[in-house]
Scaffold this motif. Structure first.
Motif, PDB file in Angstrom:
ATOM      1  N   ASP A  97      -1.675   9.344  36.990  1.00 18.84           N
ATOM      2  CA  ASP A  97      -0.831   9.948  38.030  1.00 18.84           C
ATOM      3  C   ASP A  97       0.539  10.327  37.474  1.00 18.84           C
ATOM      4  O   ASP A  97       1.033  11.426  37.716  1.00 18.84           O
ATOM      5  CB  ASP A  97      -0.668   8.985  39.214  1.00 18.84           C
ATOM      6  N   SER A  98       1.145   9.405  36.722  1.00 14.68           N
ATOM      7  CA  SER A  98       2.453   9.715  36.135  1.00 14.68           C
ATOM      8  C   SER A  98       2.320  10.872  35.146  1.00 14.68           C
ATOM      9  O   SER A  98       3.198  11.730  35.063  1.00 14.68           O
ATOM     10  CB  SER A  98       3.029   8.499  35.417  1.00 14.68           C
ATOM     11  N   TYR A  99       1.239  10.863  34.381  1.00 12.64           N
ATOM     12  CA  TYR A  99       1.008  11.952  33.430  1.00 12.64           C
ATOM     13  C   TYR A  99       1.008  13.299  34.146  1.00 12.64           C
ATOM     14  O   TYR A  99       1.679  14.237  33.737  1.00 12.64           O
ATOM     15  CB  TYR A  99      -0.325  11.731  32.706  1.00 12.64           C
ATOM     16  N   LYS A 100       0.263  13.380  35.253  1.00 10.26           N
ATOM     17  CA  LYS A 100       0.168  14.655  35.985  1.00 10.26           C
ATOM     18  C   LYS A 100       1.531  15.090  36.526  1.00 10.26           C
ATOM     19  O   LYS A 100       1.842  16.276  36.565  1.00 10.26           O
ATOM     20  CB  LYS A 100      -0.822  14.519  37.144  1.00 10.26           C
ATOM     21  N   ILE A 101       2.331  14.126  36.964  1.00 10.12           N
ATOM     22  CA  ILE A 101       3.645  14.458  37.515  1.00 10.12           C
ATOM     23  C   ILE A 101       4.601  14.906  36.408  1.00 10.12           C
ATOM     24  O   ILE A 101       5.382  15.833  36.576  1.00 10.12           O
ATOM     25  CB  ILE A 101       4.231  13.231  38.263  1.00 10.12           C
ATOM     26  N   LEU A 102       4.507  14.258  35.247  1.00 12.06           N
ATOM     27  CA  LEU A 102       5.551  14.416  34.231  1.00 12.06           C
ATOM     28  C   LEU A 102       5.218  15.397  33.119  1.00 12.06           C
ATOM     29  O   LEU A 102       6.127  15.878  32.441  1.00 12.06           O
ATOM     30  CB  LEU A 102       5.839  13.049  33.592  1.00 12.06           C
ATOM     31  N   VAL A 103       3.942  15.697  32.906  1.00  9.80           N
ATOM     32  CA  VAL A 103       3.592  16.409  31.670  1.00  9.80           C
ATOM     33  C   VAL A 103       4.253  17.787  31.587  1.00  9.80           C
ATOM     34  O   VAL A 103       4.793  18.159  30.542  1.00  9.80           O
ATOM     35  CB  VAL A 103       2.059  16.476  31.458  1.00  9.80           C
ATOM     36  N   ARG A 104       4.261  18.531  32.673  1.00  5.60           N
ATOM     37  CA  ARG A 104       4.858  19.872  32.593  1.00  5.60           C
ATOM     38  C   ARG A 104       6.381  19.810  32.443  1.00  5.60           C
ATOM     39  O   ARG A 104       6.924  20.421  31.529  1.00  5.60           O
ATOM     40  CB  ARG A 104       4.444  20.732  33.797  1.00  5.60           C
ATOM     41  N   PRO A 105       7.074  19.095  33.346  1.00  5.13           N
ATOM     42  CA  PRO A 105       8.539  19.055  33.177  1.00  5.13           C
ATOM     43  C   PRO A 105       8.988  18.532  31.815  1.00  5.13           C
ATOM     44  O   PRO A 105       9.987  19.001  31.278  1.00  5.13           O
ATOM     45  CB  PRO A 105       9.007  18.113  34.293  1.00  5.13           C
ATOM     46  N   ILE A 106       8.240  17.586  31.249  1.00  4.71           N
ATOM     47  CA  ILE A 106       8.667  17.049  29.951  1.00  4.71           C
ATOM     48  C   ILE A 106       8.311  18.006  28.818  1.00  4.71           C
ATOM     49  O   ILE A 106       9.142  18.325  27.978  1.00  4.71           O
ATOM     50  CB  ILE A 106       8.084  15.639  29.720  1.00  4.71           C
ATOM     51  N   MET A 107       7.072  18.513  28.792  1.00  3.25           N
ATOM     52  CA  MET A 107       6.674  19.379  27.678  1.00  3.25           C
ATOM     53  C   MET A 107       7.390  20.727  27.732  1.00  3.25           C
ATOM     54  O   MET A 107       7.680  21.326  26.708  1.00  3.25           O
ATOM     55  CB  MET A 107       5.156  19.584  27.652  1.00  3.25           C
ATOM     56  N   LEU A 108       7.668  21.226  28.946  1.00  7.49           N
ATOM     57  CA  LEU A 108       8.373  22.517  29.069  1.00  7.49           C
ATOM     58  C   LEU A 108       9.883  22.329  29.039  1.00  7.49           C
ATOM     59  O   LEU A 108      10.642  23.294  29.140  1.00  7.49           O
ATOM     60  CB  LEU A 108       7.957  23.232  30.364  1.00  7.49           C
ATOM     61  N   LYS A 109      10.293  21.071  28.906  1.00  8.54           N
ATOM     62  CA  LYS A 109      11.717  20.731  28.801  1.00  8.54           C
ATOM     63  C   LYS A 109      12.525  21.197  30.012  1.00  8.54           C
ATOM     64  O   LYS A 109      13.700  21.552  29.891  1.00  8.54           O
ATOM     65  CB  LYS A 109      12.323  21.293  27.500  1.00  8.54           C
ATOM     66  N   THR A 110      11.910  21.239  31.188  1.00  6.98           N
ATOM     67  CA  THR A 110      12.663  21.562  32.395  1.00  6.98           C
ATOM     68  C   THR A 110      13.279  20.293  32.990  1.00  6.98           C
ATOM     69  O   THR A 110      14.184  20.378  33.827  1.00  6.98           O
ATOM     70  CB  THR A 110      11.770  22.246  33.449  1.00  6.98           C
ATOM     71  N   ALA A 111      12.779  19.123  32.555  1.00  4.31           N
ATOM     72  CA  ALA A 111      13.361  17.865  33.036  1.00  4.31           C
ATOM     73  C   ALA A 111      14.526  17.468  32.122  1.00  4.31           C
ATOM     74  O   ALA A 111      14.526  17.793  30.939  1.00  4.31           O
ATOM     75  CB  ALA A 111      12.295  16.770  33.020  1.00  4.31           C
ATOM     76  N   VAL A 112      15.497  16.781  32.698  1.00  5.29           N
ATOM     77  CA  VAL A 112      16.593  16.230  31.892  1.00  5.29           C
ATOM     78  C   VAL A 112      16.136  14.887  31.353  1.00  5.29           C
ATOM     79  O   VAL A 112      15.856  13.963  32.132  1.00  5.29           O
ATOM     80  CB  VAL A 112      17.867  16.065  32.741  1.00  5.29           C
ATOM     81  N   VAL A 113      16.007  14.785  30.047  1.00  9.27           N
ATOM     82  CA  VAL A 113      15.502  13.564  29.428  1.00  9.27           C
ATOM     83  C   VAL A 113      16.586  12.984  28.523  1.00  9.27           C
ATOM     84  O   VAL A 113      17.169  13.709  27.715  1.00  9.27           O
ATOM     85  CB  VAL A 113      14.226  13.850  28.611  1.00  9.27           C
ATOM     86  N   GLU A 114      16.846  11.702  28.689  1.00 12.13           N
ATOM     87  CA  GLU A 114      17.833  11.037  27.834  1.00 12.13           C
ATOM     88  C   GLU A 114      17.220   9.769  27.263  1.00 12.13           C
ATOM     89  O   GLU A 114      16.306   9.194  27.874  1.00 12.13           O
ATOM     90  CB  GLU A 114      19.085  10.679  28.656  1.00 12.13           C
ATOM     91  N   PRO A 115      17.721   9.315  26.105  1.00 15.11           N
ATOM     92  CA  PRO A 115      17.199   8.064  25.570  1.00 15.11           C
ATOM     93  C   PRO A 115      17.388   6.937  26.588  1.00 15.11           C
ATOM     94  O   PRO A 115      18.388   6.901  27.294  1.00 15.11           O
ATOM     95  CB  PRO A 115      18.065   7.804  24.329  1.00 15.11           C
ATOM     96  N   ALA A 116      16.428   6.036  26.669  1.00 20.64           N
ATOM     97  CA  ALA A 116      16.554   4.891  27.569  1.00 20.64           C
ATOM     98  C   ALA A 116      17.738   4.047  27.121  1.00 20.64           C
ATOM     99  O   ALA A 116      17.963   3.881  25.927  1.00 20.64           O
ATOM    100  CB  ALA A 116      15.269   4.079  27.539  1.00 20.64           C
ATOM    101  N   ARG A 117      18.506   3.533  28.054  1.00 22.55           N
ATOM    102  CA  ARG A 117      19.660   2.721  27.665  1.00 22.55           C
ATOM    103  C   ARG A 117      19.833   1.549  28.622  1.00 22.55           C
ATOM    104  O   ARG A 117      19.265   1.534  29.685  1.00 22.55           O
ATOM    105  CB  ARG A 117      20.921   3.567  27.597  1.00 22.55           C
TER     106      ARG A 117
END
Ligand SMILES: [Zn+2]
Length: 286
Positions: free
Chosen positions: A266-286
């Motif tokens: 389920d998480s894969y389906k939600i996240l795969v496009r925004p993460i691979m297409l870089k439309t999501a804001v991703v930062e290192p975990a802190r």
């Protein structure tokens, strides 16, 4: 014509922002959990839907948990449906393990093999294609691809080749790689391109990352590792609704967690496009 007996204060409190809403009745189990970018208008459309009248009639109050964006709402909804078992959400079959097709390079050429998520970590293993609920479903996909792309059933491991080649040679669905009539490299290139579209994306980071969503000054960091949603860190205290504190925010977050996690479909389906297409804001975990 509304015939419901829903606490009017709980309706009045519904916000126009993104988040998850929870229909509650007399039972401790929620009746229904949903998500929207506009909680208020989505709930109102439930109340008006004739085919949902039975659920609405059992509803006594509606709680909500706001999120800073749509991704947070999707991740939270998916988690809450799994953990809270709402009565009226469509029963999704619990999939204990998933299967995929792995392309292996053998001396003869590419060979597809069906692998199980119990043995192969789907988020970290390269050259995986498709996600299936059973080995049978994976084999059926290979068979369908063989027909569509004139591939050899024997090379695909779906039948043993006799001296006269696979059955596909006789009915002319195999171009004859099994009897030396087609070059193995050309056959394998066709196999590879047939599978390409369904490639499972390998988790592209070394460990956990935060997918960041903001709404004004409000910041939510959704921690994800290996396509598995671990929890959300929130810059303001939640929930803002009068409902009891949700176990899904706050204490649920062991945010130091950097170990690879089990792949979550389920998480894969939600996240795969925004993460691979870089439309999501991703930062290192802190
Ligand atoms: Zn063949």
């Amino acid at each position: 014509m509304l015939t419901h007996q829903i606490d009017p204060d709980s309706l009045a409190a519904l916000p126009r922002g993104a988040g998850v809403y929870i229909f509650r009745g007399d039972s401790p189990l929620p009746l229904y959990i949903g998500k929207s970018v506009d909680i208020r208008s989505r709930v109102m459309s439930h109340l008006r839907a004739p085919d949902e009248a039975r659920m609405v009639a059992q509803t006594r109050r509606i709680d909500f948990i706001e999120t800073a964006g749509e991704m947070g709402a999707l991740l939270l909804e998916s988690r809450m449906i799994k953990t809270d078992n709402p009565l009226f959400n469509q029963r999704l079959r619990r999939i204990r393990s998933l299967c995929s097709i792995r392309l292996v390079q053998s001396p003869a050429g590419l060979v597809p093999e069906v692998v199980d998520s119990k043995l192969v970590n789907l988020g970290t293993t390269p050259a995986l294609y498709g996600l299936f609920a059973s080995p049978h479903a994976a084999a059926a996909k290979l068979k369908a691809l063989a027909e569509q792309h004139s591939l050899c059933l024997s090379v695909l491991g779906l039948e043993k080749a006799g001296q006269r080649g696979c059955f596909g040679v006789q009915i002319k669905t195999c171009l004859g790689v099994c009897v030396g009539q087609e070059d193995r490299g050309i056959h394998d290139a066709r196999l590879f391109s047939a599978l390409c579209d369904s490639q499972v994306e390998v988790w592209p980071f070394a460990g956990a990352v935060d997918v960041v969503e903001t709404s004004g000054t409000w910041v939510q960091r959704h921690r994800v590792n290996n396509w598995c949603y671990l929890g959300t860190q929130c810059s303001r205290s939640l929930p803002s609704s009068p409902s009891p504190p949700s176990p899904h925010f706050g204490q649920a977050l062991a945010l130091s967690d950097a170990a690879p996690r089990e792949f979550d479909l389920d998480s894969y389906k939600i996240l795969v496009r925004p993460i691979m297409l870089k439309t999501a804001v991703v930062e290192p975990a802190r």
